[in-house]
Design a protein around this motif. Sequence first.
Motif, short mmCIF file in Angstrom:
data_model
loop_
_atom_site.label_atom_id
_atom_site.label_comp_id
_atom_site.label_asym_id
_atom_site.label_seq_id
_atom_site.Cartn_x
_atom_site.Cartn_y
_atom_site.Cartn_z
N VAL A 27 -41.43 78.61 19.57
CA VAL A 27 -42.29 78.42 20.74
C VAL A 27 -43.00 77.08 20.66
O VAL A 27 -43.09 76.34 21.64
N GLN A 28 -43.51 76.75 19.47
CA GLN A 28 -44.24 75.50 19.27
C GLN A 28 -43.36 74.30 19.60
O GLN A 28 -43.76 73.40 20.34
N HIS A 29 -42.14 74.29 19.06
CA HIS A 29 -41.24 73.16 19.31
C HIS A 29 -40.84 73.08 20.79
O HIS A 29 -40.68 71.99 21.33
N THR A 30 -40.66 74.24 21.41
CA THR A 30 -40.26 74.27 22.82
C THR A 30 -41.30 73.60 23.71
O THR A 30 -40.97 72.75 24.55
N VAL A 31 -42.55 73.99 23.53
CA VAL A 31 -43.62 73.43 24.35
C VAL A 31 -43.87 71.96 23.98
O VAL A 31 -44.09 71.11 24.87
N THR A 32 -43.79 71.64 22.70
CA THR A 32 -43.98 70.25 22.26
C THR A 32 -42.88 69.35 22.81
O THR A 32 -43.16 68.22 23.26
N ASP A 33 -41.63 69.82 22.79
CA ASP A 33 -40.53 69.03 23.34
C ASP A 33 -40.73 68.76 24.83
O ASP A 33 -40.45 67.66 25.32
N ALA A 34 -41.22 69.79 25.55
CA ALA A 34 -41.48 69.61 26.98
C ALA A 34 -42.55 68.55 27.19
O ALA A 34 -42.45 67.71 28.11
N ALA A 35 -43.56 68.55 26.34
CA ALA A 35 -44.63 67.56 26.44
C ALA A 35 -44.10 66.15 26.17
O ALA A 35 -44.44 65.19 26.86
N GLU A 36 -43.27 66.01 25.16
CA GLU A 36 -42.72 64.70 24.82
C GLU A 36 -41.81 64.16 25.92
O GLU A 36 -41.75 62.94 26.16
N LEU A 37 -41.10 65.06 26.59
CA LEU A 37 -40.20 64.62 27.64
C LEU A 37 -40.92 64.24 28.93
O LEU A 37 -40.52 63.30 29.62
N ARG A 38 -42.00 64.94 29.23
CA ARG A 38 -42.59 64.80 30.56
C ARG A 38 -43.92 64.06 30.59
O ARG A 38 -44.31 63.56 31.64
N LEU A 39 -44.64 64.00 29.47
CA LEU A 39 -45.88 63.24 29.46
C LEU A 39 -45.58 61.75 29.28
O LEU A 39 -44.53 61.39 28.75
#
Length: 457
Positions: free
Chosen positions: A274-286
């Motif tokens: 879960v941590q990596h999933t949300v973190t990856d989304a942040a890295e891609l979109r922020l």
Amino acid sequence: MEQIQQQVVNNLSILIQWFLFSVALQRVLRKMGGKKTWMAYVPGLRYLALSERLDMEKDGVVCAVLDALSVIAVLVNLTVAIDMSERVSLAMALIQLVVIVALFVFRIRFFLALIRAFDMKKRWIILWLIAEWLTLMIIGFGKKFQPVAVGRIHEDWEAGTAPAEIPGVRSPGGRAMSNTGLSVDLRERTVKELFEKRYLLKDIALDIPNGSLVLLLGGSGAGKTTFVNALIGYEKADATVLLNGADVYKDYDRMKYRIGFVPQQNLIRGNDTVQHTVTDAAELRLPAQMPNAERDEKVTEVMDLLGLTAGADGLVCKKSGGQLRRISIAMELVTDPELFVLDEPDSGLDGVIAREIFTKLRGIADEGKIVIVITHTPDRVIDLFDKVIVLAKDSGRVGRLAFYGSPQEARDFFGKDTMEGVVMSVNRKEEGGEGLADECIERYAKMTAEKEEGVRA
């Protein structure tokens, strides 16, 4: 010389059969409620016209190409038969044979669909194999052969081509749009189908304040998903959409990062935490220039808000349905959108878990964001919503605005105790509803006009 004469005779025979076939097809299209029956005489277009009536659009495109090629081949043979060498003549014949065989297969498919539409026995296929044009002549000119549910077929063909003329409804445009919150002036959303303009949505104008949790209601085919796609700029309409004063359409490359959208399906990798999933989304979109510490802080904030921190190291594939929905929400929320749209976030969830999800969405809206939700079970969480948008299909089968206001105002306007009752009041009678869409659209338009006049006064 005799061979050339025989070839010319054969090709002329094909053209005569094609003409008879076209006359018969025009008659069949008329019976099925077709408008542009002249297409029956145009190679290619005639199968597009028939495919629309039989819900076989993909087959219609292929058949249209083959049909046009077959006619071109015949015309080429007629014009150059005298000058063709034996080798060229053989090549042309082979090409024509391939096209004819392929077209024959698709014609069989069309005829099977046609006899179902006219509730005929399958044995009619025998006559079709012998003489296609004769079979169509019998169907087209025979009085006893009528399409099943011809009224419904004709209605489906006409759907969206002519929006209902409803007194008091004005096309948006020219009104003062708000520079705060979400302001929408949707004049129309249309598509082109077989040279026919079809309306999906029309005349929708509303302003949603920041900090609002909004319920989007409407029966099947009322245009909820189309409306959402227009709002977020995914499928642009003839509209103006302002989000806190910024034009979503004109500045879409920048605005798309200020809008979050959670579809019905959970589009998440199951073999990641879960941590990596949300973190990856942040890295891609922020923004790439955002410091890592600030990005990590945002991820932590979102996961805490949605109750995901405790199981952050667990695999996504091991999570429950409710947790998966929260993870999907977190992946969009981490970008800190000003407008957040969710399509059935409670799909497949029981009442307790669904309420937990909507309580989280209520908290997101309370932070000053606009949250718009589509759900088919609104009454179990209606107390959490600020506003209700009701879309309805008018008598022309076009999505229109039937109401926008608070949940209590919706109950009073429709005279219903539940949101499900509201939807049933605007649903068509053949769909189990009360068929009051046009009446409600007209009443809401008049009510809105009276409010505007009161404000100006």
